[in-house]
Every structure is written in structure tokens, then in C-alpha cells.
Write a protein that holds these residues in place. Structure first.
Motif, PDB file in Angstrom:
ATOM      1  N   ASP A 169       0.838  -1.205   0.000  1.00  0.00           N
ATOM      2  CA  ASP A 169       0.000   0.000   0.000  1.00  0.00           C
ATOM      3  C   ASP A 169       0.872   1.254   0.000  1.00  0.00           C
ATOM      4  N   ARG A 170       1.987   1.196   0.701  1.00  0.00           N
ATOM      5  CA  ARG A 170       2.908   2.347   0.732  1.00  0.00           C
ATOM      6  C   ARG A 170       3.482   2.644  -0.652  1.00  0.00           C
ATOM      7  N   LEU A 171       3.567   1.608  -1.482  1.00  0.00           N
ATOM      8  CA  LEU A 171       4.089   1.771  -2.844  1.00  0.00           C
ATOM      9  C   LEU A 171       2.955   1.951  -3.855  1.00  0.00           C
ATOM     10  N   ASP A 172       1.717   1.903  -3.375  1.00  0.00           N
ATOM     11  CA  ASP A 172       0.526   1.991  -4.217  1.00  0.00           C
ATOM     12  C   ASP A 172       0.510   0.883  -5.274  1.00  0.00           C
ATOM     13  N   LEU A 173       0.859  -0.335  -4.836  1.00  0.00           N
ATOM     14  CA  LEU A 173       0.857  -1.505  -5.705  1.00  0.00           C
ATOM     15  C   LEU A 173       0.006  -2.608  -5.092  1.00  0.00           C
ATOM     16  N   THR A 174      -0.619  -3.395  -5.952  1.00  0.00           N
ATOM     17  CA  THR A 174      -1.239  -4.639  -5.505  1.00  0.00           C
ATOM     18  C   THR A 174      -0.174  -5.733  -5.556  1.00  0.00           C
ATOM     19  N   TYR A 175      -0.459  -6.868  -4.959  1.00  0.00           N
ATOM     20  CA  TYR A 175       0.514  -7.964  -4.984  1.00  0.00           C
ATOM     21  C   TYR A 175       0.812  -8.424  -6.421  1.00  0.00           C
ATOM     22  N   PRO A 176      -0.194  -8.656  -7.272  1.00  0.00           N
ATOM     23  CA  PRO A 176       0.131  -9.040  -8.659  1.00  0.00           C
ATOM     24  C   PRO A 176       0.947  -7.968  -9.402  1.00  0.00           C
ATOM     25  N   GLN A 177       0.650  -6.689  -9.141  1.00  0.00           N
ATOM     26  CA  GLN A 177       1.432  -5.618  -9.764  1.00  0.00           C
ATOM     27  C   GLN A 177       2.878  -5.669  -9.275  1.00  0.00           C
ATOM     28  N   TYR A 178       3.048  -5.913  -7.992  1.00  0.00           N
ATOM     29  CA  TYR A 178       4.401  -6.032  -7.427  1.00  0.00           C
ATOM     30  C   TYR A 178       5.165  -7.177  -8.105  1.00  0.00           C
ATOM     31  N   LEU A 179       4.513  -8.315  -8.284  1.00  0.00           N
ATOM     32  CA  LEU A 179       5.175  -9.447  -8.937  1.00  0.00           C
ATOM     33  C   LEU A 179       5.576  -9.100 -10.372  1.00  0.00           C
ATOM     34  N   ALA A 180       4.705  -8.388 -11.076  1.00  0.00           N
ATOM     35  CA  ALA A 180       5.040  -7.965 -12.441  1.00  0.00           C
ATOM     36  C   ALA A 180       6.244  -7.028 -12.424  1.00  0.00           C
ATOM     37  N   MET A 181       6.270  -6.122 -11.473  1.00  0.00           N
ATOM     38  CA  MET A 181       7.403  -5.195 -11.368  1.00  0.00           C
ATOM     39  C   MET A 181       8.692  -5.954 -11.033  1.00  0.00           C
ATOM     40  N   VAL A 182       8.625  -6.911 -10.123  1.00  0.00           N
ATOM     41  CA  VAL A 182       9.812  -7.707  -9.790  1.00  0.00           C
ATOM     42  C   VAL A 182      10.333  -8.411 -11.044  1.00  0.00           C
ATOM     43  N   ALA A 183       9.429  -8.988 -11.819  1.00  0.00           N
ATOM     44  CA  ALA A 183       9.844  -9.668 -13.052  1.00  0.00           C
ATOM     45  C   ALA A 183      10.510  -8.686 -14.012  1.00  0.00           C
ATOM     46  N   LEU A 184       9.988  -7.466 -14.093  1.00  0.00           N
ATOM     47  CA  LEU A 184      10.575  -6.461 -14.977  1.00  0.00           C
ATOM     48  C   LEU A 184      11.881  -5.908 -14.411  1.00  0.00           C
TER      49      LEU A 184
END
Length: 159
Positions: free
Chosen positions: A42-57
Motif C-alpha cells: 500500500d505504501r508503494l501503491d501496488l497490488t501484490y500481482p502488480q508487485y510481482l510484475a514489477m519484480v519480473a521487470l
């Protein structure tokens, strides 16, 4: 009461407590992980799936939507809206591949790369929340990955 010969040794869901279902243990553990991740993301304004996509990128920038989908085990009808939200937030850009216009590549923006620094503390925070050592976590990861591979093979064997 004696079991019939056809059901002797066989147990159905009613005969096994929910707490003994491995699938439920995995499912409820996933929910617990999500509860730990939520305030951090929430502090990063990301959902968990969005976070996983960002980690992959962050690991490999400029992937195709198809490559991301394979890594995240997501279908394009789920992944495309997720990527669009990341694009609207200014973290990624989508572009058609110059060699094949049917292919869409996803690339990090400067803001998306900067977000990696803000998220750098998450793995350590999650490790602490698990209450297990890195070695134990590694063993669990290996076992769950093998289990997932076996289950995927079982679903494709009948197809």
C-alpha cells in the motif's frame, strides 16, 4: 458400522479434516502472505500481482506480455489490465515490437526503475514475518515449486 469393500481404505473430503488438506494449507498460507504484503505494498501503491510484475521487470526489462504471463502464471486477459494500471501509474510503457507488431513489449520507465529502490526492503521484511530461516524458506520454496510442477504436469497429461 463396517465400510463396504468398495470404500475400504478410501477417504473422501468428509472423512478428512480441513486442517489436513495440503491445498488448504497452501491456499490459507497465500492469504496470510497477502495480509503481510498488503500494508507494505500500500505504501508503494501496488497490488501484490502488480508487485510481482514489477519484480519480473526489474529482473529483466523489456519483456513481452507473453513472457510476463508465463513467469507470473497469468493469462493475458488478467495481465493486460494489470499492465495498463502500471502504465497509468507511470511505471511501465507498452510498445509494439518493431520486428513483429503482434508482440507487445513492456519496459520500465524511470519511475518504475526508481520504485525498485523503494521496494528493496520488502524481501527482508517478508522473511522476518515468516519466522523461519532463509535455509528453511529455501527448502519450502523448492518443495512447493516441485509440487507446482507435478500438478501442472498432471493437468496437461490429460489434455
Amino acid at each position: 458400522m463396517k465400510k463396504s469393500a468398495s470404500s475400504a481404505g478410501a477417504q473422501g473430503p468428509a472423512d478428512i479434516g480441513l486442517d489436513r488438506f495440503l491445498c488448504f494449507a497452501v491456499y490459507s498460507t497465500g492469504l496470510a502472505f497477502n495480509r503481510v504484503y498488503k500494508p507494505l505494498l500500500d505504501r508503494l501503491d501496488l497490488t501484490y500481482p502488480q508487485y510481482l510484475a514489477m519484480v519480473a521487470l526489474w529482473q529483466e526489462d523489456g519483456q513481452t506480455v507473453s513472457q510476463l504471463g508465463e513467469k507470473l502464471f497469468l493469462e493475458s486477459n488478467t495481465l493486460t489490465p494489470l499492465i495498463k494500471r502500471l502504465e497509468a501509474a507511470g511505471y511501465v510503457n507498452r510498445r509494439r515490437d518493431t520486428k513483429d507488431e503482434r508482440v507487445v513489449r513492456v519496459s520500465l520507465t524511470d519511475a518504475g526503475r526508481a520504485l525498485a529502490q523503494q521496494a528493496a526492503c520488502l524481501p527482508e521484511q517478508i522473511l522476518q514475518a515468516t519466522g523461519v530461516s532463509e535455509a528453511q524458506l529455501g527448502d519450502m520454496h523448492a518443495a512447493l515449486t516441485a509440487l507446482r510442477t507435478n500438478l501442472q504436469a498432471a493437468t496437461t497429461a490429460g489434455a
